[in-house]
Structures are given as C-alpha cells and as structure tokens.
Design a protein around this motif. Structure first.
Motif, PDB file in Angstrom:
ATOM      1  N   GLY A 138       0.790  -1.230   0.000  1.00 53.06           N
ATOM      2  CA  GLY A 138       0.000   0.000   0.000  1.00 53.06           C
ATOM      3  C   GLY A 138       0.819   1.274   0.000  1.00 53.06           C
ATOM      4  N   GLN A 139       2.098   1.158   0.348  1.00 53.74           N
ATOM      5  CA  GLN A 139       2.915   2.361   0.489  1.00 53.74           C
ATOM      6  C   GLN A 139       3.034   3.124  -0.822  1.00 53.74           C
ATOM      7  N   GLU A 140       3.135   2.415  -1.923  1.00 53.93           N
ATOM      8  CA  GLU A 140       3.282   3.054  -3.235  1.00 53.93           C
ATOM      9  C   GLU A 140       2.111   3.998  -3.517  1.00 53.93           C
ATOM     10  N   PHE A 141       0.904   3.569  -3.205  1.00 55.99           N
ATOM     11  CA  PHE A 141      -0.284   4.349  -3.543  1.00 55.99           C
ATOM     12  C   PHE A 141      -0.399   5.614  -2.699  1.00 55.99           C
ATOM     13  N   ARG A 142       0.237   5.625  -1.544  1.00 52.14           N
ATOM     14  CA  ARG A 142       0.166   6.794  -0.669  1.00 52.14           C
ATOM     15  C   ARG A 142       1.075   7.920  -1.139  1.00 52.14           C
ATOM     16  N   LYS A 143       1.847   7.677  -2.170  1.00 52.73           N
ATOM     17  CA  LYS A 143       2.661   8.747  -2.741  1.00 52.73           C
ATOM     18  C   LYS A 143       1.827   9.699  -3.589  1.00 52.73           C
ATOM     19  N   CYS A 144       0.579   9.339  -3.862  1.00 52.63           N
ATOM     20  CA  CYS A 144      -0.283  10.160  -4.723  1.00 52.63           C
ATOM     21  C   CYS A 144      -0.400  11.581  -4.188  1.00 52.63           C
ATOM     22  N   ILE A 145      -0.179  12.574  -5.052  1.00 50.67           N
ATOM     23  CA  ILE A 145      -0.286  13.984  -4.663  1.00 50.67           C
ATOM     24  C   ILE A 145      -1.607  14.601  -5.135  1.00 50.67           C
ATOM     25  N   GLU A 146      -2.478  13.775  -5.682  1.00 49.84           N
ATOM     26  CA  GLU A 146      -3.797  14.205  -6.149  1.00 49.84           C
ATOM     27  C   GLU A 146      -3.706  15.382  -7.123  1.00 49.84           C
ATOM     28  N   CYS A 147      -2.854  15.209  -8.111  1.00 44.67           N
ATOM     29  CA  CYS A 147      -2.793  16.172  -9.212  1.00 44.67           C
ATOM     30  C   CYS A 147      -3.945  15.939 -10.182  1.00 44.67           C
ATOM     31  N   PHE A 148      -4.547  14.743 -10.118  1.00 42.86           N
ATOM     32  CA  PHE A 148      -5.694  14.336 -10.939  1.00 42.86           C
ATOM     33  C   PHE A 148      -5.362  14.238 -12.422  1.00 42.86           C
ATOM     34  N   MET A 149      -4.088  14.137 -12.751  1.00 44.62           N
ATOM     35  CA  MET A 149      -3.730  13.968 -14.158  1.00 44.62           C
ATOM     36  C   MET A 149      -4.111  12.583 -14.668  1.00 44.62           C
ATOM     37  N   CYS A 150      -4.120  11.589 -13.771  1.00 44.36           N
ATOM     38  CA  CYS A 150      -4.534  10.249 -14.206  1.00 44.36           C
ATOM     39  C   CYS A 150      -6.000  10.259 -14.605  1.00 44.36           C
ATOM     40  N   ASN A 151      -6.842  10.918 -13.798  1.00 48.11           N
ATOM     41  CA  ASN A 151      -8.251  11.040 -14.167  1.00 48.11           C
ATOM     42  C   ASN A 151      -8.425  11.895 -15.418  1.00 48.11           C
ATOM     43  N   ASN A 152      -7.594  12.919 -15.546  1.00 45.35           N
ATOM     44  CA  ASN A 152      -7.689  13.798 -16.710  1.00 45.35           C
ATOM     45  C   ASN A 152      -7.399  13.065 -18.012  1.00 45.35           C
ATOM     46  N   VAL A 153      -6.407  12.183 -18.001  1.00 41.92           N
ATOM     47  CA  VAL A 153      -5.996  11.529 -19.238  1.00 41.92           C
ATOM     48  C   VAL A 153      -6.802  10.271 -19.540  1.00 41.92           C
ATOM     49  N   CYS A 154      -7.561   9.780 -18.548  1.00 44.53           N
ATOM     50  CA  CYS A 154      -8.335   8.550 -18.759  1.00 44.53           C
ATOM     51  C   CYS A 154      -9.444   8.799 -19.777  1.00 44.53           C
ATOM     52  N   HIS A 155      -9.381   8.088 -20.891  1.00 43.76           N
ATOM     53  CA  HIS A 155     -10.328   8.344 -21.979  1.00 43.76           C
ATOM     54  C   HIS A 155     -11.765   7.966 -21.632  1.00 43.76           C
ATOM     55  N   VAL A 156     -11.947   7.152 -20.584  1.00 43.83           N
ATOM     56  CA  VAL A 156     -13.294   6.748 -20.189  1.00 43.83           C
ATOM     57  C   VAL A 156     -14.127   7.976 -19.817  1.00 43.83           C
ATOM     58  N   ILE A 157     -13.501   8.948 -19.154  1.00 48.77           N
ATOM     59  CA  ILE A 157     -14.226  10.176 -18.824  1.00 48.77           C
ATOM     60  C   ILE A 157     -13.752  11.361 -19.664  1.00 48.77           C
ATOM     61  N   ARG A 158     -12.554  11.287 -20.198  1.00 50.43           N
ATOM     62  CA  ARG A 158     -12.042  12.390 -21.031  1.00 50.43           C
ATOM     63  C   ARG A 158     -12.877  12.530 -22.304  1.00 50.43           C
ATOM     64  N   ASP A 159     -13.235  11.408 -22.892  1.00 49.85           N
ATOM     65  CA  ASP A 159     -13.969  11.422 -24.161  1.00 49.85           C
ATOM     66  C   ASP A 159     -15.459  11.114 -24.012  1.00 49.85           C
ATOM     67  N   HIS A 160     -15.885  10.779 -22.786  1.00 48.54           N
ATOM     68  CA  HIS A 160     -17.286  10.385 -22.599  1.00 48.54           C
ATOM     69  C   HIS A 160     -17.814  11.009 -21.310  1.00 48.54           C
ATOM     70  N   GLU A 161     -18.325  12.207 -21.418  1.00 51.60           N
ATOM     71  CA  GLU A 161     -18.854  12.934 -20.267  1.00 51.60           C
ATOM     72  C   GLU A 161     -19.940  12.141 -19.551  1.00 51.60           C
ATOM     73  N   GLU A 162     -20.685  11.340 -20.307  1.00 54.68           N
ATOM     74  CA  GLU A 162     -21.793  10.595 -19.711  1.00 54.68           C
ATOM     75  C   GLU A 162     -21.326   9.510 -18.747  1.00 54.68           C
ATOM     76  N   ASN A 163     -20.042   9.158 -18.777  1.00 52.25           N
ATOM     77  CA  ASN A 163     -19.529   8.118 -17.885  1.00 52.25           C
ATOM     78  C   ASN A 163     -19.196   8.634 -16.478  1.00 52.25           C
ATOM     79  N   LYS A 164     -19.105   9.936 -16.322  1.00 49.67           N
ATOM     80  CA  LYS A 164     -18.638  10.485 -15.041  1.00 49.67           C
ATOM     81  C   LYS A 164     -19.479  10.057 -13.834  1.00 49.67           C
TER      82      LYS A 164
END
Length: 254
Positions: A138-164
């Motif tokens: 679990g230690q690796e995941f706690r390094k997250c700084i919540e920049c939200f770039m992963c969510n930004n680049v994810c095409h599931v919501i980047r290209d499909h607003e209805e999926n949010k």
C-alpha cells in the motif's frame, strides 16, 4: 544564459476561449511555471493559474503542455528546443473556470463516495500489527499527490462525459484497491468497485500510469489486481459454488 521562447497559452472562461501567442524570456534552470509567472508579471496580469508548493508535491499546477498532462513546476524548459512553440492549455477533462484553472470538484465528489478505512471494532489504535509485505503493497499508492492527471488523461471520462456519474477514475479506483489490500480493513469493496465505481469501464490502457508524476504503477499494481479479485468472486466456479453453499447454510441457520 537566456533566450526568447514562443508560448501559446489558453485564455478564456467557461467553455469559451482561444490560444494567445506570447514571446517571453527564459533563463537557465527555469520550469514552465516560472514562465507562466513571468507572463503574469510582464504581459498578462489577469492570467489565471493554480499553483502552491512549486516543488512537485501539491499537485496544484496540473496543466497540459504540448498536449500532455504535466506539472508546470516539474516540466523543465531545457526539455524543449529553443525555437519550439510551447502550447499550454488547461486539463481537458474538467470544466474550465478561467484560463489554466479547471473545476476539479468531480474528484472530491468521488472521494466522498468511497467508505473510509474501517478497522475491526475490537482492535484499538496502536494495536495494529502488519507484515512488512502488506505495508509495502500500500505504500506506493500513498505517494499520490492528487494532481488528478490520471483522471484527466483517462479516456473513459475524457472522451465520454456521460460516464462520469458511474466511473470514479484511476485515482479513486486505486484508493479502493489500496483499502481492499489492507489486512485490517473490514469493508468488502469488490462488488462496490465494480457496480458503483465503474471498475469494469477500465480497459487497462495504462495511460494513467504514463502521466503519473510520482511514477505509481496504477494499472499494474492497483487496477489489474482489483479486477482479478472481482473476477475471482464473480466468475471462478469454485468461488461461486462456495458462495452458494455458505449462503444456503446461513439461510438454514436463520
């Protein structure tokens, strides 16, 4: 040593805006955020940009630089050719408030939907005992700084607003996976990950991993293992049979 660089920066509010061209001085050792600040100081005092620590630890200055989500404070100007035009735009997945500032409240809404860490009621703080391997998972995941770039680049919501509404995005599916791995967490998160937070939408393209400034292996170490645990529960015939038997036994006892 300094030179003049060409910048194209998004200016606008809400859904309306345009790219504006600037020529600005660049000095040795500077990063993109330095140049944005110089633009504010010399040419565009009303240019809006979100930032805080300028050390790559707060995640505030997320933006898209030449089409790729990056932290402005960690993107060195030395990585670009001096005659290159550098395009800076806001994160595309989230609504623009003004210029480079986006409304990332989607992420906080998703965070609130995830049940928090829930230890056994009979184990008091200070009594937790964990194997080192569980700590490291679990230690690796706690390094997250919540920049939200992963969510930004994810095409599931980047290209499909209805999926949010149905998809939490990589950042919070990673959070669910982290909690599910914790030996003291008593909440069964597998069904919720699939049914409420949209784990099945993820098709493991690894684009979230590619843009993570903390180099967290989001896909390989969080999303894929979570998918495997969900699949074991729902599609492994032995697990399915065991669930049927135990449910029947519980029904008889009641």
């Amino acid at each position: 040593m300094s030179y003049k660089a060409k910048f194209r920066v998004w200016r606008g509010e809400g859904g309306e805006g345009r790219l504006e061209d600037f020529t600005v001085e660049v000095n040795e050792g500077e990063v993109v955020l330095d140049i944005i600040h110089r633009l504010q100081a010399t040419q565009a005092p009303d240019l809006a940009v979100r930032w805080n620590c300028k050390a790559g630890k707060c995640g505030s200055c997320s933006m898209e630089i030449n089409g790729k989500p990056r932290l402005g404070c960690m993107t060195r100007m030395s990585t670009f050719a001096e005659d290159e035009t550098i395009t800076v735009t806001p994160m595309r997945t989230f609504p623009v408030i003004k210029d480079l500032v986006t409304d990332v409240s989607f992420n906080y809404t998703k965070a609130r939907e995830i049940p928090s860490f829930t230890p056994p009621a009979d184990v008091k703080p200070g009594e937790y005992r964990m194997q080192q391997i569980d700590v490291e998972r679990g230690q690796e995941f706690r390094k997250c700084i919540e920049c939200f770039m992963c969510n930004n680049v994810c095409h599931v919501i980047r290209d499909h607003e209805e999926n949010k509404p149905a998809f939490a995005g990589p950042r919070f599916l990673m959070r669910i996976a982290e909690l599910d791995m914790h030996p003291y967490d008593t909440v069964d998160r597998r069904d919720a990950a699939q049914d409420e937070h949209g784990l099945g939408y993820c098709n493991i393209t690894k684009c979230c991993t590619e843009v993570c400034p903390e180099h967290i292996k989001i896909t390989d170490n969080a999303l894929i293992p979570m998918k495997e645990r969900v699949a074991d529960r729902r599609y492994d015939p032995l697990v399915w049979l065991g669930n049927k038997i135990f449910k029947r036994s519980d029904a008889k006892k009641s």
